[in-house]
Design an enzyme around this catalytic site. Structure first.
Site, PDB file in Angstrom:
ATOM      1  N   GLY A  39     -31.763 -11.308   2.748  1.00 13.50           N
ATOM      2  CA  GLY A  39     -32.958 -12.133   2.585  1.00 13.50           C
ATOM      3  C   GLY A  39     -32.826 -13.310   3.549  1.00 13.50           C
ATOM      4  N   LYS A  40     -33.894 -13.599   4.278  1.00 14.93           N
ATOM      5  CA  LYS A  40     -33.767 -14.600   5.346  1.00 14.93           C
ATOM      6  C   LYS A  40     -33.383 -15.981   4.811  1.00 14.93           C
ATOM      7  CE  LYS A  40     -36.866 -11.953   8.245  1.00 14.93           C
ATOM      8  NZ  LYS A  40     -35.803 -11.230   8.956  1.00 14.93           N
ATOM      9  N   ALA A  42     -31.705 -16.734   1.947  1.00 17.61           N
ATOM     10  CA  ALA A  42     -30.316 -16.702   1.471  1.00 17.61           C
ATOM     11  C   ALA A  42     -29.351 -16.633   2.656  1.00 17.61           C
ATOM     12  CB  ALA A  42     -30.117 -15.500   0.548  1.00 17.61           C
ATOM     13  N   ASN A 178     -38.422 -15.680  17.523  1.00 14.62           N
ATOM     14  CA  ASN A 178     -37.736 -14.817  18.490  1.00 14.62           C
ATOM     15  C   ASN A 178     -38.788 -14.362  19.503  1.00 14.62           C
ATOM     16  OD1 ASN A 178     -39.175 -12.681  17.376  1.00 14.62           O
ATOM     17  ND2 ASN A 178     -37.430 -11.846  16.248  1.00 14.62           N
ATOM     18  N   ASP A 240     -24.039  -4.639  14.778  1.00  9.46           N
ATOM     19  CA  ASP A 240     -25.208  -4.705  13.898  1.00  9.46           C
ATOM     20  C   ASP A 240     -25.846  -6.087  14.095  1.00  9.46           C
ATOM     21  OD1 ASP A 240     -27.032  -4.870  11.833  1.00  9.46           O
ATOM     22  OD2 ASP A 240     -25.618  -4.346  10.236  1.00  9.46           O
ATOM     23  N   GLY A 245     -30.462 -13.681  13.843  1.00 12.77           N
ATOM     24  CA  GLY A 245     -31.438 -14.784  13.880  1.00 12.77           C
ATOM     25  C   GLY A 245     -31.204 -15.746  12.721  1.00 12.77           C
ATOM     26  N   ASP A 246     -30.817 -15.220  11.583  1.00  9.75           N
ATOM     27  CA  ASP A 246     -30.548 -16.082  10.416  1.00  9.75           C
ATOM     28  C   ASP A 246     -29.285 -16.913  10.645  1.00  9.75           C
ATOM     29  OD1 ASP A 246     -32.743 -14.965   9.178  1.00  9.75           O
ATOM     30  OD2 ASP A 246     -31.561 -13.396   8.208  1.00  9.75           O
ATOM     31  N   GLY A 281     -23.816  -5.838   8.474  1.00 10.79           N
ATOM     32  CA  GLY A 281     -24.475  -6.649   7.439  1.00 10.79           C
ATOM     33  C   GLY A 281     -25.058  -7.919   8.035  1.00 10.79           C
TER      34      GLY A 281
END
Ligand code: RIB
Length: 308
Positions: A39-40, A42, A178, A240, A245-246, A281
């Site tokens: 979740g972005k 979190a 982005n 991955d 971005g997060d 992840g």
């Protein structure tokens, strides 16, 4: 370091490793299925906390096992959960395909994220000691509006892409699209410096104070309308890219909250994002400040050697 408030989503990510993305109507065998916290909101809160900022997450999760899982994962990373609400709706879920190049495709079921209460968010933001508020678009637009209070510096990561009303843009301290989100928001192409300047100028005319465009392995672009910076990312072998971005947004917000100079903050954030792409992840791939700084040092050493 100074406190940071993150308002946003929390999901459980079901990640399927696939050799390539399936075509419409095709059935494909995955080589693995793993469950990760995500979740972005979190993820960004976890990245900020790992960077050392006292970080509180304002989000909604279900009264289910997925909610418990997320709470355990977030507190293990040092996120303050006192503003997490438990609602009688299932926790948000993401199904993610990751292909052999490390790229991803994501489908989300909002669940509890869709019922985060805007009035609660407004009250939380008003009472928060944090000057900086970080929010994304996996929550409703009313929730985003609730963050826009006088005296707060709101950073909007406009992900996933949705059109944003001018009235929201005009109140933002910083926006961090982005390349795809940048094209959607401005109609400009982030592949050239002219495109970056043009699109950033468009957002500044709408009233956004500062603009950062994240450019994946190319790093990022920043401008405040007078000054600009292009910051290169340390080169890594991606496994991955989910959540890179997060990692960038959380690390950046932590640095800005602590009044770091913008160039220093950007260098730290691109390194945090690069490092995250080397592990599977989203949140699970984020590393501590010390590990991010080690990557920054080794990238500096190899560029010094290249200059000799
Ligand atoms: O940005 C990556 C995140 O997007 C994943 O963790 C997934 O939950 C979706 O929100």
């Amino acid at each position: 370091m100074n406190p940071l408030l993150v308002v946003g989503s929390a999901n459980v990510d079901y990640v399927l490793r696939v050799p390539r993305f399936p075509a419409p109507g095709e059935t494909l065998a995955a080589s693995s299925l793993r469950t990760f916290p995500g979740g972005k909101g979190a993820n960004q809160a976890a990245a900020a906390a790992l960077a050392g900022a006292p970080t509180t997450l304002c989000a909604a999760i279900g009264q289910d096992a997925s909610g418990e899982f997320l709470m355990t994962q977030l507190s293990a990373r040092g996120v303050d959960l006192s503003l997490l609400t438990r609602v009688p709706t299932e926790t948000g879920t993401a199904v993610i395909y990751v292909d052999d190049t490390g790229e991803n495709q994501i489908v989300i079921a909002a669940g509890a994220n869709g019922v985060l209460d805007p009035a609660f968010v407004r009250e939380t933001v008003a009472e928060s000691h944090a000057d900086f508020i970080l929010v994304q678009l996996e929550v409703s637009q009313v929730v985003v509006r609730s963050c826009l209070l006088d005296g707060k510096k709101v950073i909007l990561n406009p992900a996933p892409f949705r059109p944003i009303p001018g009235e929201i843009l005009s109140q933002l301290f910083l926006i961090t699209p982005n390349e795809t989100e940048f094209a959607g928001l401005t109609g400009s192409d982030a592949s050239s410096i002219q495109g970056l300047r043009q699109g950033a100028g468009f957002l500044r005319e709408k009233g956004v104070n500062q603009v950062i465009v994240t450019l994946g392995a190319r790093g990022c672009f920043w401008t405040d309308g007078v000054n600009e910076l292009l910051v290169e990312a340390p080169q890594v072998q991606p496994v991955d890219t989910t959540g890179a971005g997060d990692a960038f947004n959380g690390a950046l917000a932590a640095e800005l909250a602590s009044e770091k100079a913008i160039e220093e903050a950007l260098r730290f954030a691109v390194a945090a994002a690069s490092l995250s792409a080397t592990q599977p992840g989203a949140m699970a791939s984020f590393r501590s400040r010390e590990e991010v700084e080690n990557l920054m040092r080794s990238a500096l050493n190899s560029s010094d050697q290249a200059l000799r």
